[in-house]
Design an enzyme around this catalytic site. Structure first.
Site, PDB file in Angstrom:
ATOM      1  N   GLU A 429       0.917  -1.443  -0.077  1.00 41.52           N
ATOM      2  CA  GLU A 429       0.205  -0.088   0.114  1.00 41.52           C
ATOM      3  C   GLU A 429       0.904   1.315  -0.220  1.00 41.52           C
ATOM      4  OE1 GLU A 429      -2.662   0.062   3.161  1.00 41.52           O
ATOM      5  OE2 GLU A 429      -2.721   2.561   3.252  1.00 41.52           O
ATOM      6  N   ASP A 502      -1.759  -1.071   5.601  1.00 42.32           N
ATOM      7  CA  ASP A 502      -1.399  -0.112   7.125  1.00 42.32           C
ATOM      8  C   ASP A 502      -1.847  -1.254   7.638  1.00 42.32           C
ATOM      9  OD1 ASP A 502       0.580   1.109   6.175  1.00 42.32           O
ATOM     10  OD2 ASP A 502      -0.424   2.981   5.815  1.00 42.32           O
ATOM     11  N   ASP A 504      -5.066  -0.454   9.297  1.00 39.04           N
ATOM     12  CA  ASP A 504      -6.132   0.545   9.582  1.00 39.04           C
ATOM     13  C   ASP A 504      -6.769   0.110   8.327  1.00 39.04           C
ATOM     14  OD1 ASP A 504      -5.159   1.599   7.000  1.00 39.04           O
ATOM     15  OD2 ASP A 504      -4.417   3.297   8.209  1.00 39.04           O
ATOM     16  N   ASP A 506      -7.948   1.773   5.704  1.00 38.19           N
ATOM     17  CA  ASP A 506      -7.965   1.554   4.657  1.00 38.19           C
ATOM     18  C   ASP A 506      -7.440   0.643   3.788  1.00 38.19           C
ATOM     19  OD1 ASP A 506      -8.875   3.924   3.605  1.00 38.19           O
ATOM     20  OD2 ASP A 506      -7.790   5.513   4.339  1.00 38.19           O
TER      21      ASP A 506
END
Ligand code: 2B7
Length: 646
Positions: A429, A502, A504, A506
């Site tokens: 990412e 990550d 999180d 997203d």
């Protein structure tokens, strides 16, 4: 192994103990593994027997409870396991069933093979791998009980506890923590499993209670697999109703439910033989496919709907199709193919199912003109898209430009080795994390492909569009094993494909978009266990000792506590909010170095949750999706898509 003497109890005892000891010695041989999957297998073994009893027509409720002490109990309302003395061994039948490995076929003479009979191991394996196992039988007015401890050693012989009007069997067991890497039962795994059983077992109620937190669910489907299909399609835009066809042909019982959805390009076929999932398909699935193809082509031809066009291919006809195929096959006709026995081999099933589906679906099309015309329009769209995709592919192949320049994005940093099995593709990412990964990697075996922004949602676009997407075209080409029907996992240029995002929301979304792509276009890669999700640590605990920095990474809160203790007083904690906060060396040692990193293998354990999750996550409803991600994606725990930490 038959026993020589009819009343030689000690010989029987020895044989039994040796049998159960064998299970404890090599548990994976009997339940596949000793991780979470194997742990839950113990429950399936017991539930299978309760299901068989219900299938035979005895009892219509199965109650499962996860207890606070880590045990699970299963209660059925059948006839109760026989408690009378088994002549050859002099033991009560119930004791024998829980202590011999081949209890499956030995005590039953059913026409239709069952799941328990199929695996042939049954309750004794669960007993052998448990700290304790209590069996209570409600039968003939009495409550009978016996107890095993320490891997199947009889602790309390069969006794009568009192009287009852009830009938049925209650089994409660606690898995042995010396055997399993985890003994934590997961509500969701059990819930998904019993939901699948409930769909296949019309009208039987499955109730699950988790006494650790009070959570409860109950499943009962009066319409069986019809509701299975409508459940699988509920988030999608349906084309027509759920069609069901049931019948019996030459002692083989056939039940089929199917529904088309538009704006969906996948094909979702779930097949079962005697209520056991046939993951790898087989003759019944092939028969279903050929029957559908022939019915649609014949109808289109007879009604001149193809307008001079060439015949539709099977894949054109199955785009957006969800189907559940459930066959009941007599024991002597049941055959499996392949190592895993998850592919039906019974030759008869091919022609029987093919003709059955052809006749029934042809009839339906003729009776429902409007649906038929809409369906064929959709099939022609699929055909056009397929032809266009093939053209685009051929253009790529025939182009004069250098292969690497044309097909592979310049974002890809390949690795040097041609030893494909050892090579790893990291899909990362963000461009900046991609850069860090490029610096930190092992350039012999690790290739890096950074993604900018969110990948395309491949659930709502055609194959042609997918191939025009730079990232996916690059993934297809660098993996080098084709895509869709033509994908050959064994030709993959990477032994591991690793998604690195990550930790999180997203990142979770990017993961699911990528998982959707792999699920739709490279499913065998998942089935072969080659797709992984990297687990970056959330913390680093460090301290300076004699001018040298000592540190340790931590993956969750519990791990953080451990790390603090290990490093000792005076530590500093860094919290990583994303991959971008690590430098190349930190990313390498915590997340990429095979000797230190943690990876989650992506698996598709059960179709109910896999399909539901994919459709919820990828469907057009962003509200549901957002809610789902917030409720379900927990990076401190292993997500249900991903169930094995390596
Ligand atoms: C092949 C063996 C395993 N069995 C019976 C009869 C009823 C019965 C069972 C069962 C698990 C958790 C609650 C047959 C079959 C043994 O023979 S196993 N019910 N339930 C079960 O295991 N539940 C049976 C014929 C007449 N009476 C009883």
């Amino acid at each position: 192994m038959a026993l020589e003497k009819s009343n030689n109890y000690s010989a029987a005892d020895i044989e039994i103990l040796e049998g159960l000891a064998g299970v404890r010695k090599r548990p994976a041989m009997y339940i596949g593994s000793t991780n979470s999957t194997g742990l839950h297998h113990l429950v399936w073994e017991i539930i299978d027997n309760a299901v068989d009893e219900a299938l035979n027509g005895y009892g219509d409720k199965i109650t499962i409870t996860i207890h606070k002490d880590g045990s699970v109990s299963v209660l059925d309302e059948g006839r109760g396991i026989p408690v009378d003395i088994h002549k050859q061994t002099g033991m009560p039948a119930v004791q024998l069933i829980f202590s011999t490995l081949h209890s499956g076929g030995k005590f039953s003479s059913k026409v239709y093979a069952s799941s328990a009979g199929l695996h042939g191991v049954g309750s004794s394996v669960t007993n052998a791998l448990s700290e304790y196992c209590d069996i209570t039988v409600f039968k003939s007015g009495s409550i009978h009980h016996l107890r095993f401890e320490n891997g199947g050693k009889l602790a309390i012989p069969l006794e009568v506890l009192g009287s009852t009007k009830k009938h049925g069997t209650l089994v409660r067991f606690k898995p042995d923590s010396k055997i399993f890497s985890t003994t934590n039962f997961q509500f969701e795994i059990i819930s998904n499993h019993i939901q699948e059983s409930a769909f296949l077992l019309k009208g039987v109620t499955f109730a699950l209670t988790d006494e650790r937190n009070g959570e409860k669910v109950e499943f009962c489907y009066k319409e069986g697999i019809k509701e299975y299909v409508s459940n699988l399609c509920k988030e999608k835009s349906q084309l027509g109703e759920v069609l069901t066809f049931s019948g019996e042909e030459d002692t083989i019982k056939i039940d089929i439910a199917m529904q088309y959805c538009s704006r969906d390009y996948g094909e979702y076929i779930y097949s079962y033989a005697n209520n056991v999932r046939t993951k790898d398909g087989g003759t019944h699935e092939s028969g279903f496919r050929s029957g559908i193809t022939k019915a649609v082509n014949d109808y289109a031809e007879e009604n001149q709907l193809l307008k001079g066009k060439i015949k539709l291919e099977g894949t054109d006809i199955r785009e957006g199709l969800t189907a559940v195929i459930s066959l009941k096959i007599p024991e002597q006709k049941l055959e499996y193919e392949g190592q895993t026995k998850q592919k039906l081999g019974t030759p008869e099933a091919l022609t029987i199912v093919s003709n059955f589906v052809y006749n029934n679906f042809s009839y339906y099309l003729n009776e429902n003109k409007e649906f038929a015309v809409n369906l064929i329009k959709k099939c022609i769209d699929a055909q056009n898209a397929r032809v266009a995709a093939r053209k685009a592919k051929d253009e790529i192949r025939n182009t004069k430009r250098a292969k690497s320049e044309m097909i592979l994005s310049d974002k890809l940093t390949p690795c040097q080795s041609k030893d494909y099995d050892k090579n790893e593709l990291f899909i990362v990412e963000g461009e900046s994390a991609g850069g860090t990964a490029r610096k930190g990697r092992n350039n012999l075996h690790q290739a890096i492909l950074p993604l900018r922004g969110k990948p395309l949602n491949t659930d709502s676009v055609s194959t042609e569009k997918m191939l025009k997407n730079e990232e996916f075209a690059t993934i297809v080409n660098t993996i080098g094993a084709g895509f869709g029907e033509d994908f050959k996992a064994d030709n993959s240029h990477y032994g591991k494909v690793i998604i690195m995002t990550d930790a999180d929301t997203d990142g979770a979304h990017i993961q699911t978009l990528l998982l959707t792509f792999f699920y739709n276009y490279m499913k065998p890669l998942i089935l072969k266990g080659k797709l992984f999700v990297a687990m970056p640590p959330l913390y680093r605990v460090s301290k300076e000792v004699n001018h040298k920095l000592v540190y340790r990474y931590a993956w969750d809160e519990a791990d953080l506590e451990k790390a603090k203790k290990e490093i000792g007083a005076g530590y500093r904690i860094s919290r990583y909010k994303g991959l971008g906060e690590m430098d190349a060396n930190q990313l390498w040692e915590s997340t990429m170095d095979p000797s230190q990193r943690q990876l989650c293998k992506v698996t598709i354990e059960d179709p109910v949750s896999a399909a539901r999750e994919i459709s919820i996550l990828m469907g057009n409803d962003t509200v549901i999706r957002r809610q789902w991600v917030e409720e379900n994606v927990n990076f401190n725990e292993v997500d249900s898509f991903i169930d094995e930490v390596k």
